[in-house]
Design a protein around this motif. Structure first.
Motif, PDB file in Angstrom:
ATOM      1  N   GLU A  29      34.846 -60.669 -10.755  1.00 21.88           N
ATOM      2  CA  GLU A  29      35.261 -61.834  -9.755  1.00 21.88           C
ATOM      3  C   GLU A  29      36.757 -61.262  -9.467  1.00 21.88           C
ATOM      4  OE1 GLU A  29      35.186 -63.477 -14.255  1.00 21.88           O
ATOM      5  OE2 GLU A  29      33.877 -62.218 -12.837  1.00 21.88           O
ATOM      6  N   THR A  82      27.052 -63.609 -11.404  1.00 27.20           N
ATOM      7  CA  THR A  82      28.285 -62.782 -11.832  1.00 27.20           C
ATOM      8  C   THR A  82      28.403 -62.773 -13.209  1.00 27.20           C
ATOM      9  OG1 THR A  82      29.381 -62.890  -9.649  1.00 27.20           O
ATOM     10  CG2 THR A  82      30.756 -62.429 -11.631  1.00 27.20           C
ATOM     11  N   ILE A  94      33.313 -62.215  -5.269  1.00 24.06           N
ATOM     12  CA  ILE A  94      32.313 -62.202  -6.147  1.00 24.06           C
ATOM     13  C   ILE A  94      31.514 -60.856  -6.175  1.00 24.06           C
ATOM     14  CG2 ILE A  94      30.613 -63.637  -7.320  1.00 24.06           C
ATOM     15  CD1 ILE A  94      31.500 -65.773  -5.688  1.00 24.06           C
TER      16      ILE A  94
END
Length: 339
Positions: free
Chosen positions: A113, A169, A122
């Motif tokens: 990120e 993520t 992301i």
């Protein structure tokens, strides 16, 4: 970047023209797009004219629009120099954000990120995700910063899509151990028992948007394996009762269709090391008449509570077909007349 803005001797046309030079003709072809469709998109959305002359692009229009369009063209060229593709959505995002988009190339499969002057990116297993509006950018930043986040707004604004992307993520970076995605199966109601198949087959049609988002970020085989291992769960809201959701990234989609009691039940499932995201559209409540929406009650009750963020989207944040935004605006205008 190898791009230069040319400033010829003073002429009357200099007042309405900015000329950019792009040294790599191959990248310039990609920047312009097939039949110059990328340039046409910039012209249409930014109110300028873009003329190609050899390896130069002339941007013609009012000073403000001209400078913004030139900045977008530079940013998109830098993106191509970094080895990244260029789609209509990427152009739309660059225009909406009004600044260069992340352009640093990453190794295949790497996730990150990225918070910097050019925005937020992301990284998932399959592709990078970039917020395309300021509201989306703030939303994503808040999801990383807060343990409980709300995304409220019309369809097509990326509320659920971005929430799942952030969850993936955090999962593949080790910040959480599992992903749990849920929605109320309001439309099923008492008729659920009449649908064919086992419980999973009965509720899967209502969960399909969550499957779609997940498969956009992870290879299908990996999704299947993680679901078999219960490290990814997709289940109706009713299945959350009695659980404590620890070390998980939890998303409740279509939360406007949760009752007040269901919403309270869901919010109190939050365990240690978990993040929770609630998304919904207050204009699409399918609950029986007279039954209050748990999303609206939560919004009223939790405003100002530390660790809780509220993010709001409008038709200007719609990232589907441009017609979707116009449809939403038309409905909003009609409702305003009747108010």
């Amino acid at each position: 970047m190898g791009i230069s803005a040319l400033t010829p001797p003073t002429r009357a046309e200099d007042l309405v023209e900015t000329v950019l030079e792009f040294p790599d003709n191959r990248l310039l072809i990609d920047l312009c797009g097939e039949y110059d469709r990328n340039l046409a998109q910039i012209e249409h959305q930014m109110g300028v004219h873009v003329l190609r002359r050899g390896n130069r692009l002339s941007v013609i229009g009012d000073k403000g629009a001209r400078e913004q369009a030139a900045a977008v063209l530079r940013a998109l060229y830098a993106r191509l120099e970094a080895g990244r593709g260029l789609a209509a959505g990427d152009i739309d995002g660059a225009i909406r954000m009004g600044r260069p988009m992340p352009a640093t190339p990453r190794a295949e499969g790497e996730q990150i990120e990225m918070f910097n002057a050019s925005g937020i990116e992301i990284r998932t297993r399959k592709k990078p995700i970039e917020p395309r509006t300021e509201a989306q950018k703030t939303y994503v930043a808040n999801l990383f910063a807060n343990e409980l986040g709300f995304g409220i707004g019309p369809a097509g604004t990326g509320k659920t899509y971005l929430a799942v992307a952030v969850g993936v993520t955090m999962f593949i970076s080790g910040a959480v151990e599992k992903i749990i995605l849920s929605r109320p199966a309001v439309e099923a109601g008492e008729r659920l028992g009449f649908l064919p198949g086992d419980m999973k087959e009965k509720v899967d049609p209502y969960m399909q948007p969550l499957y779609d988002a997940l498969n956009d970020f992870l290879p299908a085989k990996q999704v299947q394996k993680l679901m078999e291992e219960k490290r990814i769960e997709i289940a109706p809201l009713a299945f959350m009762r009695g659980r404590t959701l620890s070390n998980a990234f939890v998303v409740l989609d279509e939360a406007q269709n949760a009752t007040t009691m269901q919403m309270k039940m869901f919010l109190t499932r939050l365990g240690e090391g978990s993040r929770m995201v609630i998304t919904g559209d207050r204009t699409q409540i399918d609950l029986p008449r007279g039954v209050p929406s748990g999303l609206q009650d939560a919004e009223r009750i939790l405003k100002g509570v530390k660790g809780v963020s509220f993010n709001y989207f409008t038709s200007k944040d719609v990232v589907r077909h441009p017609l979707v935004a116009r449809v939403i605006e038309a409905y909003e205008a009609d409702e305003a007349k009747g108010a």
